[in-house]
Structures are given as structure tokens and as C-alpha cells.
Design a protein around this motif. Structure first.
Motif, PDB file in Angstrom:
ATOM      1  N   ARG A  61     -34.745  -0.771  -5.565  1.00 42.87           N
ATOM      2  CA  ARG A  61     -33.396  -0.237  -5.634  1.00 42.87           C
ATOM      3  C   ARG A  61     -33.439   1.236  -5.304  1.00 42.87           C
ATOM      4  N   ASN A  62     -32.447   1.670  -4.597  1.00 48.30           N
ATOM      5  CA  ASN A  62     -32.310   3.079  -4.296  1.00 48.30           C
ATOM      6  C   ASN A  62     -31.868   3.777  -5.583  1.00 48.30           C
ATOM      7  N   PRO A  63     -32.653   4.727  -6.092  1.00 50.09           N
ATOM      8  CA  PRO A  63     -32.266   5.388  -7.336  1.00 50.09           C
ATOM      9  C   PRO A  63     -30.981   6.199  -7.194  1.00 50.09           C
ATOM     10  N   ASN A  64     -30.623   6.575  -5.981  1.00 51.61           N
ATOM     11  CA  ASN A  64     -29.371   7.290  -5.738  1.00 51.61           C
ATOM     12  C   ASN A  64     -28.400   6.340  -5.060  1.00 51.61           C
ATOM     13  N   MET A  65     -27.491   5.786  -5.837  1.00 54.38           N
ATOM     14  CA  MET A  65     -26.526   4.850  -5.278  1.00 54.38           C
ATOM     15  C   MET A  65     -25.512   5.593  -4.421  1.00 54.38           C
ATOM     16  N   GLY A  66     -25.140   4.966  -3.316  1.00 58.27           N
ATOM     17  CA  GLY A  66     -24.071   5.511  -2.491  1.00 58.27           C
ATOM     18  C   GLY A  66     -22.725   5.051  -3.029  1.00 58.27           C
ATOM     19  N   ARG A  67     -21.665   5.616  -2.474  1.00 53.28           N
ATOM     20  CA  ARG A  67     -20.323   5.255  -2.943  1.00 53.28           C
ATOM     21  C   ARG A  67     -20.023   3.767  -2.748  1.00 53.28           C
ATOM     22  N   THR A  68     -20.533   3.189  -1.664  1.00 59.72           N
ATOM     23  CA  THR A  68     -20.292   1.766  -1.414  1.00 59.72           C
ATOM     24  C   THR A  68     -20.906   0.917  -2.518  1.00 59.72           C
ATOM     25  N   GLU A  69     -22.135   1.220  -2.895  1.00 58.04           N
ATOM     26  CA  GLU A  69     -22.801   0.466  -3.955  1.00 58.04           C
ATOM     27  C   GLU A  69     -22.122   0.706  -5.307  1.00 58.04           C
ATOM     28  N   LEU A  70     -21.728   1.931  -5.560  1.00 58.99           N
ATOM     29  CA  LEU A  70     -21.011   2.228  -6.807  1.00 58.99           C
ATOM     30  C   LEU A  70     -19.707   1.437  -6.863  1.00 58.99           C
ATOM     31  N   ARG A  71     -18.985   1.410  -5.744  1.00 56.82           N
ATOM     32  CA  ARG A  71     -17.717   0.676  -5.674  1.00 56.82           C
ATOM     33  C   ARG A  71     -17.950  -0.817  -5.920  1.00 56.82           C
ATOM     34  N   GLU A  72     -19.032  -1.351  -5.386  1.00 53.03           N
ATOM     35  CA  GLU A  72     -19.338  -2.764  -5.594  1.00 53.03           C
ATOM     36  C   GLU A  72     -19.560  -3.070  -7.077  1.00 53.03           C
ATOM     37  N   HIS A  73     -20.230  -2.179  -7.782  1.00 48.39           N
ATOM     38  CA  HIS A  73     -20.433  -2.382  -9.225  1.00 48.39           C
ATOM     39  C   HIS A  73     -19.107  -2.306  -9.978  1.00 48.39           C
ATOM     40  N   ILE A  74     -18.246  -1.389  -9.580  1.00 52.59           N
ATOM     41  CA  ILE A  74     -16.925  -1.289 -10.206  1.00 52.59           C
ATOM     42  C   ILE A  74     -16.149  -2.582  -9.950  1.00 52.59           C
ATOM     43  N   PHE A  75     -16.198  -3.075  -8.716  1.00 55.49           N
ATOM     44  CA  PHE A  75     -15.540  -4.337  -8.374  1.00 55.49           C
ATOM     45  C   PHE A  75     -16.044  -5.468  -9.284  1.00 55.49           C
ATOM     46  N   LYS A  76     -17.353  -5.587  -9.425  1.00 61.99           N
ATOM     47  CA  LYS A  76     -17.919  -6.664 -10.241  1.00 61.99           C
ATOM     48  C   LYS A  76     -17.453  -6.572 -11.696  1.00 61.99           C
ATOM     49  N   MET A  77     -17.403  -5.355 -12.212  1.00 60.53           N
ATOM     50  CA  MET A  77     -16.962  -5.182 -13.600  1.00 60.53           C
ATOM     51  C   MET A  77     -15.479  -5.515 -13.743  1.00 60.53           C
ATOM     52  N   LEU A  78     -14.665  -5.115 -12.777  1.00 60.70           N
ATOM     53  CA  LEU A  78     -13.244  -5.466 -12.812  1.00 60.70           C
ATOM     54  C   LEU A  78     -13.053  -6.976 -12.665  1.00 60.70           C
ATOM     55  N   PHE A  79     -13.877  -7.602 -11.857  1.00 66.60           N
ATOM     56  CA  PHE A  79     -13.813  -9.051 -11.691  1.00 66.60           C
ATOM     57  C   PHE A  79     -14.152  -9.748 -13.007  1.00 66.60           C
ATOM     58  N   CYS A  80     -15.163  -9.254 -13.710  1.00 65.80           N
ATOM     59  CA  CYS A  80     -15.527  -9.835 -15.012  1.00 65.80           C
ATOM     60  C   CYS A  80     -14.366  -9.769 -15.994  1.00 65.80           C
ATOM     61  N   ARG A  81     -13.551  -8.747 -15.844  1.00 66.21           N
ATOM     62  CA  ARG A  81     -12.401  -8.562 -16.727  1.00 66.21           C
ATOM     63  C   ARG A  81     -11.441  -9.752 -16.657  1.00 66.21           C
ATOM     64  N   GLU A  82     -11.415 -10.423 -15.526  1.00 66.92           N
ATOM     65  CA  GLU A  82     -10.542 -11.584 -15.344  1.00 66.92           C
ATOM     66  C   GLU A  82     -10.956 -12.762 -16.226  1.00 66.92           C
ATOM     67  N   PHE A  83     -12.197 -12.769 -16.690  1.00 68.96           N
ATOM     68  CA  PHE A  83     -12.729 -13.920 -17.425  1.00 68.96           C
ATOM     69  C   PHE A  83     -13.112 -13.587 -18.862  1.00 68.96           C
ATOM     70  N   ASN A  84     -12.811 -12.380 -19.292  1.00 74.48           N
ATOM     71  CA  ASN A  84     -13.141 -11.942 -20.646  1.00 74.48           C
ATOM     72  C   ASN A  84     -11.932 -11.257 -21.269  1.00 74.48           C
ATOM     73  N   ALA A  85     -11.813 -11.395 -22.573  1.00 72.29           N
ATOM     74  CA  ALA A  85     -10.756 -10.697 -23.295  1.00 72.29           C
ATOM     75  C   ALA A  85     -11.046  -9.200 -23.265  1.00 72.29           C
ATOM     76  N   SER A  86     -10.000  -8.401 -23.325  1.00 70.69           N
ATOM     77  CA  SER A  86     -10.154  -6.938 -23.276  1.00 70.69           C
ATOM     78  C   SER A  86     -11.092  -6.439 -24.360  1.00 70.69           C
ATOM     79  N   LYS A  87     -11.008  -7.033 -25.535  1.00 68.42           N
ATOM     80  CA  LYS A  87     -11.857  -6.583 -26.642  1.00 68.42           C
ATOM     81  C   LYS A  87     -13.340  -6.903 -26.416  1.00 68.42           C
TER      82      LYS A  87
END
Length: 170
Positions: A33-59
Motif C-alpha cells: 500500500r502506498n503510505p501516502n494516499m492520493g485524493r482518489t484513494e481517499l475518496r474511495e474510502h469515503i465512498f465505502k464508508m458512506l455505502f456501509c451507512r446504507e446497511f447499518n443504523a446510525s448508532k
């Protein structure tokens, strides 16, 4: 040889990608893994976390986020902070983002949309409307790339079409 697999994590209750050994895989992936993530990779992680939100309660999301970060190797504190802050910023505006998306989409409502497309659109619309560090063209291009990677056959065109309407407003 290692290959990328789509995996449903039971503990995370979310879909992500893993690299596993597989004979006959035509794609050569490394586990470095590249220890310095680029914006594209950071955005992908944000996307994945937001996607998980669809299947989990906010709490449940704080625990899910901790579990998600545990699976990331060699993540810098600054990258983790960026991901968390942007995830939280988007999550706080979900209702407003959905309203904005609903206003631009003809024949669709966010409640009926494919969850991948909806998540991509939420992130992109947030970047277009509130993230001054992301130029309009970059937000749209990155959203289309996420749709290509994670969405269905029609996802890139759908996402591009919706975001074009936002671009015309800016």
C-alpha cells in the motif's frame, strides 16, 4: 499470484475489496500500500464508508468506522482524519443532498435508486456544493470513475447525467 475479490464482511456488514491468492488470475496485484494516499484513494474510502451507512443504523456507524480503519494497512493519521471528517460532513447533509438530487432527477427518487449510484451522487454533490478544495470537473470525473468501479453497466452514464445538471447550475 494475487487477485482482487469483492467480499461481504460479516463483521462490518459491508462490501469491500480484498486481495487474495488465486491461481489463474490474469491481473497482477500487489499487497503493498502506498503510505501516502492520493485524493482518489481517499475518496474511495469515503465512498465505502458512506455505502456501509446504507446497511447499518446510525448508532452503529462509529463502531463500523473503527472496524473499517482496522482493516486498512499503514494509514497515516492525516489520511484517517481527512476520511473521517469528510465522511461526517457528507453524513450530516444526507437529507439535504437527497433533496438536491431529487430536484435534478426526472423519473427517479433517491428512495428507488441503486445504493451505489446514490452513494456516489451524494459524495459528488457534496463536493460540488460544499467542498471548495475539489474543482467541479474533478468531482464529476471522480464520481464517474467510482460508478465504473463499483456500479452497474448503466451507472457511469446515469451519474454523469445527473451531475451534468448540477454543473449547469454552478
Amino acid at each position: 499470484m494475487r487477485c482482487l475479490f469483492l467480499v461481504f464482511h460479516r463483521k462490518l456488514r459491508c462490501i469491500s475489496y480484498e486481495i487474495r491468492p488465486y491461481e489463474g488470475c490474469a491481473i497482477n496485484h500487489t499487497n503493498e500500500r502506498n503510505p501516502n494516499m492520493g485524493r482518489t484513494e481517499l475518496r474511495e474510502h469515503i465512498f465505502k464508508m458512506l455505502f456501509c451507512r446504507e446497511f447499518n443504523a446510525s448508532k452503529e456507524m462509529p463502531e463500523q468506522l473503527l472496524l473499517y480503519f482496522e482493516q486498512l494497512e499503514q494509514i497515516k493519521d492525516s489520511d484517517r482524519l481527512y476520511i473521517e471528517e469528510k465522511y461526517n460532513a457528507v453524513a450530516e447533509k444526507i437529507e439535504e443532498l437527497d433533496q438536491l438530487i431529487n430536484e435534478q432527477v426526472t423519473g427517479w427518487k433517491t428512495s428507488r435508486m441503486n445504493k451505489v449510484d446514490l452513494t456516489v451522487l451524494r459524495l459528488a454533490v457534496y463536493e460540488i456544493k460544499w467542498d471548495e478544495d475539489v474543482p467541479l470537473g474533478v468531482a464529476i470525473n471522480e464520481a464517474v470513475q467510482l460508478a465504473k468501479k463499483f456500479g452497474g453497466k448503466e451507472s457511469p452514464a446515469f451519474v454523469n447525467g445527473v451531475l451534468a445538471k448540477f454543473a449547469n447550475q454552478e
